[in-house]
Design a protein around this motif. Structure first.
Motif, PDB file in Angstrom:
ATOM      1  N   ASP A 169       0.811  -1.221   0.000  1.00 48.29           N
ATOM      2  CA  ASP A 169       0.000   0.000   0.000  1.00 48.29           C
ATOM      3  C   ASP A 169       0.843   1.269   0.000  1.00 48.29           C
ATOM      4  N   LYS A 170       2.160   1.105  -0.085  1.00 47.63           N
ATOM      5  CA  LYS A 170       3.005   2.289  -0.169  1.00 47.63           C
ATOM      6  C   LYS A 170       2.939   2.872  -1.569  1.00 47.63           C
ATOM      7  N   ASP A 171       3.079   4.184  -1.635  1.00 48.20           N
ATOM      8  CA  ASP A 171       3.000   4.845  -2.939  1.00 48.20           C
ATOM      9  C   ASP A 171       4.168   4.492  -3.837  1.00 48.20           C
ATOM     10  N   LYS A 172       5.299   4.210  -3.226  1.00 43.17           N
ATOM     11  CA  LYS A 172       6.493   3.926  -4.015  1.00 43.17           C
ATOM     12  C   LYS A 172       7.266   2.787  -3.377  1.00 43.17           C
ATOM     13  N   ILE A 173       7.749   1.892  -4.219  1.00 40.89           N
ATOM     14  CA  ILE A 173       8.595   0.797  -3.753  1.00 40.89           C
ATOM     15  C   ILE A 173      10.026   1.317  -3.676  1.00 40.89           C
ATOM     16  N   VAL A 174      10.530   1.419  -2.482  1.00 44.42           N
ATOM     17  CA  VAL A 174      11.861   1.980  -2.307  1.00 44.42           C
ATOM     18  C   VAL A 174      12.896   0.933  -2.712  1.00 44.42           C
ATOM     19  N   PRO A 175      13.649   1.165  -3.740  1.00 42.48           N
ATOM     20  CA  PRO A 175      14.659   0.182  -4.157  1.00 42.48           C
ATOM     21  C   PRO A 175      15.853   0.180  -3.221  1.00 42.48           C
ATOM     22  N   VAL A 176      16.558  -0.935  -3.235  1.00 42.08           N
ATOM     23  CA  VAL A 176      17.754  -1.086  -2.419  1.00 42.08           C
ATOM     24  C   VAL A 176      18.954  -1.163  -3.355  1.00 42.08           C
ATOM     25  N   ALA A 177      19.874  -0.253  -3.166  1.00 40.08           N
ATOM     26  CA  ALA A 177      21.085  -0.244  -3.991  1.00 40.08           C
ATOM     27  C   ALA A 177      22.252  -0.739  -3.148  1.00 40.08           C
ATOM     28  N   VAL A 178      22.747  -1.903  -3.473  1.00 36.24           N
ATOM     29  CA  VAL A 178      23.856  -2.498  -2.725  1.00 36.24           C
ATOM     30  C   VAL A 178      25.054  -2.635  -3.659  1.00 36.24           C
ATOM     31  N   PRO A 179      26.103  -1.890  -3.401  1.00 42.77           N
ATOM     32  CA  PRO A 179      27.281  -2.030  -4.263  1.00 42.77           C
ATOM     33  C   PRO A 179      27.944  -3.384  -4.045  1.00 42.77           C
ATOM     34  N   VAL A 180      28.410  -3.955  -5.136  1.00 46.82           N
ATOM     35  CA  VAL A 180      29.050  -5.274  -5.093  1.00 46.82           C
ATOM     36  C   VAL A 180      30.537  -5.100  -5.336  1.00 46.82           C
ATOM     37  N   GLU A 181      31.349  -5.538  -4.397  1.00 42.03           N
ATOM     38  CA  GLU A 181      32.796  -5.442  -4.547  1.00 42.03           C
ATOM     39  C   GLU A 181      33.316  -6.641  -5.315  1.00 42.03           C
ATOM     40  N   ALA A 182      34.414  -6.420  -6.021  1.00 43.39           N
ATOM     41  CA  ALA A 182      34.997  -7.515  -6.804  1.00 43.39           C
ATOM     42  C   ALA A 182      35.501  -8.638  -5.913  1.00 43.39           C
ATOM     43  N   THR A 183      36.011  -8.277  -4.744  1.00 44.37           N
ATOM     44  CA  THR A 183      36.510  -9.312  -3.835  1.00 44.37           C
ATOM     45  C   THR A 183      35.384 -10.211  -3.341  1.00 44.37           C
ATOM     46  N   ALA A 184      34.169  -9.625  -3.191  1.00 41.57           N
ATOM     47  CA  ALA A 184      33.033 -10.430  -2.745  1.00 41.57           C
ATOM     48  C   ALA A 184      32.676 -11.483  -3.774  1.00 41.57           C
ATOM     49  N   VAL A 185      32.818 -11.144  -5.053  1.00 40.33           N
ATOM     50  CA  VAL A 185      32.543 -12.117  -6.104  1.00 40.33           C
ATOM     51  C   VAL A 185      33.583 -13.230  -6.085  1.00 40.33           C
ATOM     52  N   LYS A 186      34.835 -12.868  -5.842  1.00 44.69           N
ATOM     53  CA  LYS A 186      35.905 -13.866  -5.826  1.00 44.69           C
ATOM     54  C   LYS A 186      35.763 -14.837  -4.648  1.00 44.69           C
ATOM     55  N   ALA A 204      35.618 -28.288  -7.641  1.00 44.36           N
ATOM     56  CA  ALA A 204      36.261 -27.273  -8.491  1.00 44.36           C
ATOM     57  C   ALA A 204      35.278 -26.718  -9.525  1.00 44.36           C
ATOM     58  N   GLU A 205      34.473 -27.604 -10.118  1.00 42.55           N
ATOM     59  CA  GLU A 205      33.496 -27.151 -11.105  1.00 42.55           C
ATOM     60  C   GLU A 205      32.435 -26.264 -10.457  1.00 42.55           C
ATOM     61  N   ALA A 206      31.991 -26.664  -9.262  1.00 40.14           N
ATOM     62  CA  ALA A 206      30.981 -25.858  -8.560  1.00 40.14           C
ATOM     63  C   ALA A 206      31.527 -24.482  -8.219  1.00 40.14           C
ATOM     64  N   ARG A 207      32.796 -24.401  -7.836  1.00 39.15           N
ATOM     65  CA  ARG A 207      33.399 -23.094  -7.551  1.00 39.15           C
ATOM     66  C   ARG A 207      33.371 -22.192  -8.784  1.00 39.15           C
ATOM     67  N   GLU A 208      33.691 -22.761  -9.928  1.00 41.15           N
ATOM     68  CA  GLU A 208      33.675 -21.968 -11.164  1.00 41.15           C
ATOM     69  C   GLU A 208      32.265 -21.478 -11.482  1.00 41.15           C
ATOM     70  N   LYS A 209      31.282 -22.366 -11.314  1.00 47.08           N
ATOM     71  CA  LYS A 209      29.905 -21.983 -11.611  1.00 47.08           C
ATOM     72  C   LYS A 209      29.402 -20.933 -10.627  1.00 47.08           C
ATOM     73  N   ILE A 210      29.796 -21.060  -9.363  1.00 48.63           N
ATOM     74  CA  ILE A 210      29.360 -20.081  -8.366  1.00 48.63           C
ATOM     75  C   ILE A 210      29.970 -18.718  -8.645  1.00 48.63           C
ATOM     76  N   GLU A 211      31.240 -18.706  -9.029  1.00 46.92           N
ATOM     77  CA  GLU A 211      31.871 -17.430  -9.375  1.00 46.92           C
ATOM     78  C   GLU A 211      31.172 -16.789 -10.569  1.00 46.92           C
ATOM     79  N   LEU A 212      30.797 -17.615 -11.566  1.00 44.79           N
ATOM     80  CA  LEU A 212      30.057 -17.097 -12.719  1.00 44.79           C
ATOM     81  C   LEU A 212      28.686 -16.585 -12.287  1.00 44.79           C
ATOM     82  N   GLN A 213      28.015 -17.339 -11.439  1.00 45.60           N
ATOM     83  CA  GLN A 213      26.695 -16.919 -10.968  1.00 45.60           C
ATOM     84  C   GLN A 213      26.774 -15.618 -10.182  1.00 45.60           C
ATOM     85  N   ALA A 214      27.791 -15.483  -9.337  1.00 49.96           N
ATOM     86  CA  ALA A 214      27.955 -14.258  -8.562  1.00 49.96           C
ATOM     87  C   ALA A 214      28.230 -13.067  -9.486  1.00 49.96           C
TER      88      ALA A 214
END
Length: 505
Positions: free
Chosen positions: A302-319, A413-423
């Motif tokens: 019922d809110k007039d506007k959906i407040v978006p959430v902006a979360v910066p993603v660091e490269a180290t977090a992906v690694k 090892a394969e799952a790690r590669e896929k997770i890094e790609l997914q991230a």
């Protein structure tokens, strides 16, 4: 009191929903985690893993076992054969017969003349000797009877009467060296507990993700319902203006029919949105463990506007995403489990040493002669088992287990590669969603201005109704895209945190 408090907390969300109060996303997550069946299954599996680990620890400790038995046999064990029993029972008779036979043989060796000469010489002394001989025979017979009785008692003493055998024992075993098998089993139990924890965490994050998705779907459809209602009001207002113009002769019947078609389309769209909203609420109720007919009202719909959430993603977090993902923890635990399985199989080719001790009782027993009563003995010893030859059975199993371990390592090892790609893809989608929201805001402003200009032109008679309908459709599409962009930011943020393994309640 603790259980009453738990029951109160479990019932609190239901009371809150029943009261018609809006429910925030945190409350939906809490209800989903508390009522999700897979979460309950994960908790049971964790409890099972803990008990298995505790069971494995007991393998280091001595074991105590008690045994008891009774056996009835149709025949008893005999230490003497039949001839020996007969000989012992008639030992006196046999001896007396031997003595008598010897005396008779001695008398038979003398001639009648010799016997007559001896009798003549002995005279009265001979008569006395005969009397003495008669008494001697009586003593021999008495001794024979006594020997026979002694022989029979000896035969009875050798009787075992083993038709009823009772036995019991208490045995204590203490493993000293089992080839590393006990250590491998304990490590596997620890790994199993870690695997259960990782599985539970994966289920928890998936539950939060599914709940967020259902929650924001409800919010999205509720805003689209409001948008569809606004659009329907606009198109109905336009229909009223067009029919007034038709009545005045400044608009054609075709324009009126075109507006009617748009009204029908708007009503159909509103009906579809309402149906989708009802189904989405049912899904959210099911996720939260509530009855599907519960009127669950979300805090953001019922809110007039959906407040978006902006979360910066660091490269180290992906690694480092793979290190935080519970799926990797489970796969790594499976790889470690396969390594311990190799060690467990290797123990089959190693010697095993154990210490044993106990106490054994039997009835009958032979510890103090042969007795028909319980008698026991203590015992202690060392048991050594050394495998000598098994035709390479253990070696083949070890090779197969090593192959399984290698496969598990490759899967990690394969799952790690896929997770890094997914991230990486999730981080990209977050940025893409922000860009789409910026474009959607700009399109909404243009569509609103276009609609305002078209309505002004239509009222002034310089623009046809079709132009207004096109502007209204463009406005509807722009507003709908903005809602999708706002919801997409929320969902992409949840998806990104799930991909990074940092999705917390």
């Amino acid at each position: 009191m603790r259980y009453l408090a738990a029951l109160f907390l479990m019932s609190f969300p239901v009371l809150e929903v029943a009261a018609g109060q809006p429910v925030g996303i945190d409350s939906c997550r809490a209800m989903a985690l508390r009522n999700n069946k897979q979460m309950s299954i994960s908790e049971v599996k964790q409890d099972m893993a803990r008990n298995i680990r505790k069971s494995a620890r007991t393998k280091y400790l001595p074991g105590i076992h008690a045994f008891g038995s009774y056996m009835y046999t149709s025949r008893e064990i005999s230490l003497l054969n039949g001839d020996q029993k007969s000989a012992l029972s008639n030992i006196g008779t046999t001896a007396a017969n031997g003595i008598n036979s010897a005396l008779q043989n001695a008398g038979a060796s003398l001639t009648p003349e010799q016997l007559a000469a001896i009798n003549g010489q002995l005279g009265a002394l001979g008569t006395s000797i005969e009397q003495i001989a008669g008494g001697f025979n009586e003593h021999i017979n008495s001794a024979a009877a006594m020997l026979n009785a002694g022989g029979r008692s000896l035969v009875d003493a050798f009787r075992t009467d083993t038709r009823n055998i009772f036995a019991g024992s208490v045995i204590v075993t203490q493993p000293i060296y089992m080839g590393g098998s006990i250590k491998a089993v304990n490590r596997m139990a620890d790994i199993g507990e870690r695997m259960a924890a990782g599985t539970a965490e994966a289920v928890r994050q998936q539950t939060i993700y599914d709940t967020d998705k259902a929650y924001w779907t409800v919010v999205s459809l509720k805003h689209k319902k409001k948008l569809a209602e606004s659009y329907l009001a606009l198109i109905k207002k336009l229909r009223g203006d067009v029919y007034k113009m038709i009545a005045e002769g400044v608009a054609t019947r075709a324009e009126g029919l075109g507006v009617d078609v748009k009204v029908n389309e708007a009503e159909m769209t509103l009906l579809q949105v309402n149906d989708g909203l009802t189904l989405s609420r049912m899904l959210l109720c099911q996720q939260c463990g509530l009855p599907v007919d519960t009127e669950l009202i979300t805090d953001d719909e019922d809110k007039d506007k959906i407040v978006p959430v902006a979360v910066p993603v660091e490269a180290t977090a992906v690694k480092t995403a793979a290190d935080n993902r519970p799926e990797i923890h489970v796969l790594q635990a499976m790889a470690d489990m396969s390594k311990q399985a190799v060690n467990l199989l290797k123990a089959g080719n190693l010697p095993k040493i154990g210490l044993t001790g106990g106490y054994t009782v039997t009835n009958p027993n032979v510890y103090d002669g042969y007795q028909k009563k319980f008698g026991g003995v203590w015992n202690v010893g060392v048991l050594v088992s050394i495998p000598v030859w098994n035709w390479g059975d253990v070696a083949y199993k070890v090779r197969a287990a090593k192959g399984a371990s290698a496969i598990a390592a490759l899967e990690v090892a394969e799952a790690r590669e896929k997770i890094e790609l997914q991230a990486s893809q999730s981080a990209f989608k977050v940025g893409e969603a922000s860009k789409r929201l910026t474009l959607a805001d700009s399109n909404v402003k243009r569509a609103e201005e276009n609609l305002r200009s078209a309505e002004v032109g239509f009222r002034e008679g310089v623009m046809p109704a079709t132009t207004v309908m096109e502007a209204q459709t463009a406005w509807l599409q722009a507003r709908s895209q903005k809602i999708d962009a706002e919801i997409d930011i929320r969902l992409s943020d949840v998806n990104m945190r799930k991909a990074l393994g940092t999705l917390e309640q």
